[in-house]
Each structure stands twice: as C-alpha cells, then as structure tokens.
Design an enzyme around this catalytic site. Structure first.
Site, PDB file in Angstrom:
ATOM      1  N   ASP A  48       0.835  -1.196   0.000  1.00  9.95           N
ATOM      2  CA  ASP A  48       0.000   0.000   0.000  1.00  9.95           C
ATOM      3  C   ASP A  48       0.871   1.247   0.000  1.00  9.95           C
ATOM      4  O   ASP A  48       2.001   1.217   0.512  1.00  9.95           O
ATOM      5  CB  ASP A  48      -0.882   0.039   1.255  1.00  9.95           C
ATOM      6  CG  ASP A  48      -1.953  -1.048   1.238  1.00  9.95           C
ATOM      7  OD1 ASP A  48      -2.237  -1.574   0.163  1.00  9.95           O
ATOM      8  OD2 ASP A  48      -2.498  -1.339   2.316  1.00  9.95           O
ATOM      9  N   PRO A  49       0.356   2.366  -0.524  1.00  9.07           N
ATOM     10  CA  PRO A  49       1.099   3.633  -0.423  1.00  9.07           C
ATOM     11  C   PRO A  49       1.480   3.975   1.015  1.00  9.07           C
ATOM     12  O   PRO A  49       2.552   4.534   1.263  1.00  9.07           O
ATOM     13  CB  PRO A  49       0.126   4.661  -1.007  1.00  9.07           C
ATOM     14  CG  PRO A  49      -0.671   3.875  -2.005  1.00  9.07           C
ATOM     15  CD  PRO A  49      -0.860   2.519  -1.363  1.00  9.07           C
TER      16      PRO A  49
END
Length: 302
Positions: A48-49
């Site tokens: 995920d970012p």
C-alpha cells in the site's frame, strides 16, 4: 541485467509507481551508456502507499519469478492506534467508529495467541480484490456497501515490538507479524482491536522481509537514481537465483540444458519437487521432478 532490485519503498508511493521509477532509472542508465536494450520490470508483492519497506523488483528474466514471490511469506512491523476505526483501516481514512476503551499490555499479550496459526479474516473494503469485475476499493469509494468474504490465512508468528502509553493507558502497540500470502495487516489490526473490546487502525506499516529478501539489501530511490546516472544499476542488483534460495540446484549437462531450453522433458534423475536446473553458474530453468520425469516450469533465456 537479469535479477532483482530490492527497494526500500518510501511512504506515499504505490507499488506500480515504484515499478515506474525503476523503469525511469533504467532509461536513464540506457541514455548514459548509449545502449538500446529494454528490460521487462515487475514487482514481487504489492505494498500500500501507506506502507514502507521491502519491495522486490524483478528485472529481465527474473520477472518470470515475480508470481512465485507473490506467494511467499512476508514479515511486517505495524502499529495499531486504539480508540478509532477508519473506513480504510489506516490513518488515511475517515473515522467510522470510536471507543474510550484502552487495553493494557497484558491484555494485548494474552490476545495474540488467538491470532496465531491458521485464521479466517475478511479483507478490507478498501482493497484490490475483484467483486463482480470491479475493484473493492472503487466500490467503497462510491459509497457502496461492500461485503468481503472471509479467507483462510496463516499467521506464523505475532509478537509485541513496542508500545505507546498515554495517561497510564495503552494508546498504541507495535507488533511484528510473520504471515502467509493473502494476509491483510489492516484487517489483522482491526480484528485484534475488536477482540480487545475496542477499535483501532494502522498508523505505521513496514515490510521487513518478503520471501528471501530483507531490508539489509534494500536500497532507496535516491540511491537508485544516483546509480542510474553513473551507469551502475547492475552493481545494486541481486542475481536471478537470489529469489530461489530455497530451491535445490540440479546440475545439468550442455545437452540436457539444450533439451530443457527446447521445452523437452528429462528422464532418469531421482528427485521430487521443484529444482533449479543449472549449467555451471547459469540458470537454465525452474523444473519440477516427479519420479524420473523432469518437466520445465519456467525457462530462462540466459
């Protein structure tokens, strides 16, 4: 240029963006060295970012092993902040539930065995899972009710790595989790908080190991860019075989190597399971042996 770059992915960058950054670096190096050859690039496990840490990037023939890397175990450090649950289950979402309950460290220690071993978990609504042909996060962003089916995953080990006290209560706890493929850390954090009689969300997520790759060999994007400008990306890469450390080697002759490269089956070697066929120091193919038959699973053009 057939091998692995292990990135220490920074916060805010998606895995696809990281792949794009590596492609740009390879273009820069190509311009510096005056070459023309282009290389396939892929990643070996989405982050995920929000998350940071180990992101294996496969280059050239190593991209044939990226899918195998997706199936490998991972180790994460993550922090659960208690008292609020968000729609994304991390600090980037909006608060959808709150609680004044704060667990003690002893309560957290007591609950962890319930989340160790084979467990069932429902993935986050904000995930890339396909539902009727659409990504769950697209449906969630539209405000649609997303029902996520539970899935079986395995938590091999779950330990306490840190804590944050606030006015005598446990405001947050940092855990280290060794997990199987398909495990969602945000879901794990949600379920642990609920089991403790409160709610929580992830405020920090760092992958410290993916398959055989660790932070010890990970590099920053700045270091990658610097190497690209100097034409030295190859110096930062791990060999293709680094992603196959758990696979026994099978020495083959030049004639056997040629047969495998042509997709033919070998006979007569008493092994079982996956093997890495090697002609001297050159990987020829990932093969599977069943009795006397050895069949190609992935061939390498090296």
């Amino acid at each position: 240029m057939h091998g692995w770059l292990i990135l220490d992915k920074p916060h805010g960058l998606g895995s696809t963006q990281a792949v794009s950054a590596v492609k740009r670096a390879l273009r820069t190096q190509r311009e510096v060295l005056g070459g023309t050859e282009k290389w396939k690039v892929g990643h070996g496990g989405t982050l995920d970012p929000l998350a940071t840490g180990v992101l294996p990037i496969a280059i050239g023939e190593a991209t044939k092993l990226a899918g195998r890397m997706l199936d490998s175990d991972k180790i994460y450090d993550f922090t659960i902040a208690f008292g609020a649950q968000t729609d994304t289950l991390d600090l980037e979402g909006k608060v959808i539930a709150e609680s004044d309950v704060r667990p003690t460290l002893a309560q957290v220690e007591a609950i962890l065995p319930r989340f160790t071993g084979p467990i069932e978990q429902a993935p986050p609504a904000y995930s890339a899972i396909l539902i009727d042909g659409q990504r769950a996060y697209d449906l969630a962003r539209k405000g649609e009710q997303v029902e996520m089916k539970t899935r079986s995953v395995t938590i091999h080990e779950l330990t306490i790595a840190g804590q944050e006290q606030e006015e005598g209560a446990l405001a947050a706890v940092t855990l280290r989790a060794h997990v199987s493929k398909g495990t969602y850390i945000r879901s794990l954090a949600r379920d642990i908080a609920l089991a403790l009689g409160t709610v929580g969300h992830v405020t920090m997520l760092r992958r410290i190991k993916a398959g055989p790759f660790t932070l010890e060999t990970a590099i920053s994007l700045d270091k990658l860019d610097e190497a690209a400008r100097g034409g030295d990306i190859g110096e930062l890469m791990l060999p293709l075989t680094a992603g196959l450390d758990d696979i026994p080697a099978l020495a083959v002759s030049p004639d056997e190597a040629l047969a495998l490269r042509q997709g033919k089956m070998l006979m007569g070697k008493p092994h079982t399971g996956l093997l890495l066929a090697m002609l001297g120091d050159t990987p020829v193919a990932l093969v599977e042996s069943s009795g006397p038959e050895i069949r190609v699973v992935r061939g390498f053009n090296l």
